[in-house]
Design a protein around this motif. Sequence first.
Motif, PDB file in Angstrom:
ATOM      1  N   ILE A   1       0.875  -1.169   0.000  1.00 49.14           N
ATOM      2  CA  ILE A   1       0.000   0.000   0.000  1.00 49.14           C
ATOM      3  C   ILE A   1       0.917   1.226   0.000  1.00 49.14           C
ATOM      4  O   ILE A   1       1.626   1.470   0.972  1.00 49.14           O
ATOM      5  N   LYS A   2       0.917   1.985  -1.082  1.00 48.84           N
ATOM      6  CA  LYS A   2       1.849   3.106  -1.217  1.00 48.84           C
ATOM      7  C   LYS A   2       1.124   4.438  -1.033  1.00 48.84           C
ATOM      8  O   LYS A   2      -0.109   4.532  -1.134  1.00 48.84           O
ATOM      9  N   ALA A   3       1.907   5.492  -0.776  1.00 55.63           N
ATOM     10  CA  ALA A   3       1.374   6.846  -0.634  1.00 55.63           C
ATOM     11  C   ALA A   3       2.259   7.806  -1.417  1.00 55.63           C
ATOM     12  O   ALA A   3       3.474   7.593  -1.524  1.00 55.63           O
ATOM     13  N   SER A   4       1.656   8.848  -1.979  1.00 53.44           N
ATOM     14  CA  SER A   4       2.428   9.870  -2.694  1.00 53.44           C
ATOM     15  C   SER A   4       2.936  10.901  -1.692  1.00 53.44           C
ATOM     16  O   SER A   4       2.303  11.159  -0.662  1.00 53.44           O
ATOM     17  N   SER A   5       4.066  11.511  -2.010  1.00 56.14           N
ATOM     18  CA  SER A   5       4.723  12.416  -1.065  1.00 56.14           C
ATOM     19  C   SER A   5       3.904  13.669  -0.763  1.00 56.14           C
ATOM     20  O   SER A   5       4.088  14.295   0.279  1.00 56.14           O
ATOM     21  N   ASN A   6       3.001  14.056  -1.662  1.00 56.87           N
ATOM     22  CA  ASN A   6       2.196  15.260  -1.429  1.00 56.87           C
ATOM     23  C   ASN A   6       0.843  14.966  -0.786  1.00 56.87           C
ATOM     24  O   ASN A   6       0.014  15.861  -0.605  1.00 56.87           O
ATOM     25  N   MET A   7       0.598  13.727  -0.406  1.00 53.05           N
ATOM     26  CA  MET A   7      -0.657  13.366   0.267  1.00 53.05           C
ATOM     27  C   MET A   7      -0.698  14.024   1.640  1.00 53.05           C
ATOM     28  O   MET A   7       0.324  14.162   2.311  1.00 53.05           O
ATOM     29  N   SER A   8      -1.878  14.441   2.073  1.00 55.25           N
ATOM     30  CA  SER A   8      -1.999  15.081   3.387  1.00 55.25           C
ATOM     31  C   SER A   8      -1.939  14.043   4.503  1.00 55.25           C
ATOM     32  O   SER A   8      -2.156  12.849   4.283  1.00 55.25           O
ATOM     33  N   VAL A   9      -1.654  14.510   5.701  1.00 49.53           N
ATOM     34  CA  VAL A   9      -1.559  13.637   6.864  1.00 49.53           C
ATOM     35  C   VAL A   9      -2.865  12.875   7.089  1.00 49.53           C
ATOM     36  O   VAL A   9      -2.861  11.657   7.292  1.00 49.53           O
ATOM     37  N   SER A  10      -3.992  13.578   7.059  1.00 50.03           N
ATOM     38  CA  SER A  10      -5.275  12.910   7.315  1.00 50.03           C
ATOM     39  C   SER A  10      -5.625  11.924   6.208  1.00 50.03           C
ATOM     40  O   SER A  10      -6.196  10.856   6.477  1.00 50.03           O
ATOM     41  N   GLU A  11      -5.279  12.247   4.949  1.00 51.87           N
ATOM     42  CA  GLU A  11      -5.514  11.310   3.846  1.00 51.87           C
ATOM     43  C   GLU A  11      -4.700  10.033   4.049  1.00 51.87           C
ATOM     44  O   GLU A  11      -5.191   8.920   3.854  1.00 51.87           O
ATOM     45  N   CYS A  12      -3.456  10.207   4.429  1.00 51.17           N
ATOM     46  CA  CYS A  12      -2.587   9.051   4.646  1.00 51.17           C
ATOM     47  C   CYS A  12      -3.048   8.241   5.850  1.00 51.17           C
ATOM     48  O   CYS A  12      -3.039   7.002   5.824  1.00 51.17           O
ATOM     49  N   ALA A  13      -3.475   8.929   6.914  1.00 50.80           N
ATOM     50  CA  ALA A  13      -3.989   8.236   8.094  1.00 50.80           C
ATOM     51  C   ALA A  13      -5.204   7.377   7.733  1.00 50.80           C
ATOM     52  O   ALA A  13      -5.355   6.250   8.213  1.00 50.80           O
ATOM     53  N   LEU A  14      -6.061   7.905   6.864  1.00 47.34           N
ATOM     54  CA  LEU A  14      -7.236   7.161   6.429  1.00 47.34           C
ATOM     55  C   LEU A  14      -6.827   5.924   5.626  1.00 47.34           C
ATOM     56  O   LEU A  14      -7.398   4.838   5.796  1.00 47.34           O
ATOM     57  N   LYS A  15      -5.823   6.073   4.771  1.00 44.82           N
ATOM     58  CA  LYS A  15      -5.340   4.936   3.970  1.00 44.82           C
ATOM     59  C   LYS A  15      -4.757   3.858   4.879  1.00 44.82           C
ATOM     60  O   LYS A  15      -5.012   2.660   4.678  1.00 44.82           O
ATOM     61  N   MET A  16      -3.993   4.261   5.879  1.00 45.88           N
ATOM     62  CA  MET A  16      -3.402   3.301   6.805  1.00 45.88           C
ATOM     63  C   MET A  16      -4.483   2.610   7.627  1.00 45.88           C
ATOM     64  O   MET A  16      -4.400   1.404   7.906  1.00 45.88           O
ATOM     65  N   LYS A  17      -5.503   3.365   8.012  1.00 44.54           N
ATOM     66  CA  LYS A  17      -6.616   2.798   8.779  1.00 44.54           C
ATOM     67  C   LYS A  17      -7.373   1.761   7.955  1.00 44.54           C
ATOM     68  O   LYS A  17      -7.650   0.649   8.431  1.00 44.54           O
ATOM     69  N   ARG A  18      -7.711   2.111   6.712  1.00 49.63           N
ATOM     70  CA  ARG A  18      -8.509   1.223   5.873  1.00 49.63           C
ATOM     71  C   ARG A  18      -7.764  -0.067   5.532  1.00 49.63           C
ATOM     72  O   ARG A  18      -8.370  -1.134   5.415  1.00 49.63           O
ATOM     73  N   ASN A  19      -6.445   0.043   5.372  1.00 47.79           N
ATOM     74  CA  ASN A  19      -5.658  -1.120   4.973  1.00 47.79           C
ATOM     75  C   ASN A  19      -4.974  -1.809   6.144  1.00 47.79           C
ATOM     76  O   ASN A  19      -4.256  -2.791   5.952  1.00 47.79           O
ATOM     77  N   ARG A  20      -5.174  -1.258   7.360  1.00 47.37           N
ATOM     78  CA  ARG A  20      -4.643  -1.860   8.578  1.00 47.37           C
ATOM     79  C   ARG A  20      -3.130  -2.106   8.475  1.00 47.37           C
ATOM     80  O   ARG A  20      -2.635  -3.205   8.708  1.00 47.37           O
ATOM     81  N   VAL A  21      -2.397  -1.045   8.104  1.00 50.94           N
ATOM     82  CA  VAL A  21      -0.940  -1.132   7.993  1.00 50.94           C
ATOM     83  C   VAL A  21      -0.295  -0.129   8.945  1.00 50.94           C
ATOM     84  O   VAL A  21      -0.875   0.918   9.257  1.00 50.94           O
TER      85      VAL A  21
END
Length: 285
Positions: A237-257
């Motif tokens: 599960i990857k993230a782009s460097s310009n993603m916001s903190v809350s967007e990334c937190a949501l991605k980590m939450k949804r994918n349980r990583v």
Amino acid sequence: MPEKTLIKDIMVTDVAAATLPGSRDEVLNILKDKKVSGVPVLKDNRVVGIVSRSNLLSNPEEEQIALLMTRDPLKIKPEDNIKKAAQYLMEYGFRRLPVVDDDDKLEGMITVADIVASMASLQLDDPISKYLGRKGIGPVWCETPLPLVARNMELAHIKAVPILNSELDLVGIISDRDIISASVIEDSLEMSDMSAGSGDDEWTWESMRDTLSIYYSVSRIKVPDVPVKEVMVTDLIKASSNMSVSECALKMKRNRVDQVPVVDANGTFIGLLRDRYLMKALIDS
């Protein structure tokens, strides 16, 4: 506002715990079955310690929980807010805090992952590139033996490492959770020689000694001697460097990583963002 989110609102209440006296096997089974990174230890229903995956990997031959656990762990109350918990976790380097009542009775657990999950709704707009960690070991080659990777992670006090192939492409991640899941309990019989003679010149026939051989059983956690590529997680599960903190937190939450590889606009790997680094955005808010 972070100050309005209380520990009791987000803590996990269904907590598997070990009790004293107890054995390492009990803890290892909980870690594998529940897929958690640490277990609170109770005595007379009060929290007296915590055993983590790091404790097990650092002491592979120790079997007693009392000697494995971190004693008198830092605790927090249900009425405290998540910003206080984040500050504790960042300052002391822990991943979890037992939540207790006034008598130290266990009411729940709060982890870094729980706090990061709650950050998804806090509209924290800083780019995640601001919180990329630069400490610890860098990426490792996919053919590196797993025991060597495990030892490097232990020495560097880190929980996960990105894996590259010979073409320098990101092909996986290995975490201490993956290492524990792949490990087994190995029992062996070892021997110790105890001389019954005196300290005479060892080169003379007269000094030939009677020797008592003592055999004893040793039980240890064994990390399999396989290339890291055989155990690593490849569905990334990857993230782009310009993603916001809350967007990334949501991605980590949804994918349980607990961590995500961060890539730039060209898709090139630039760093591994661990959930604990993301908490700094909460503390700074």
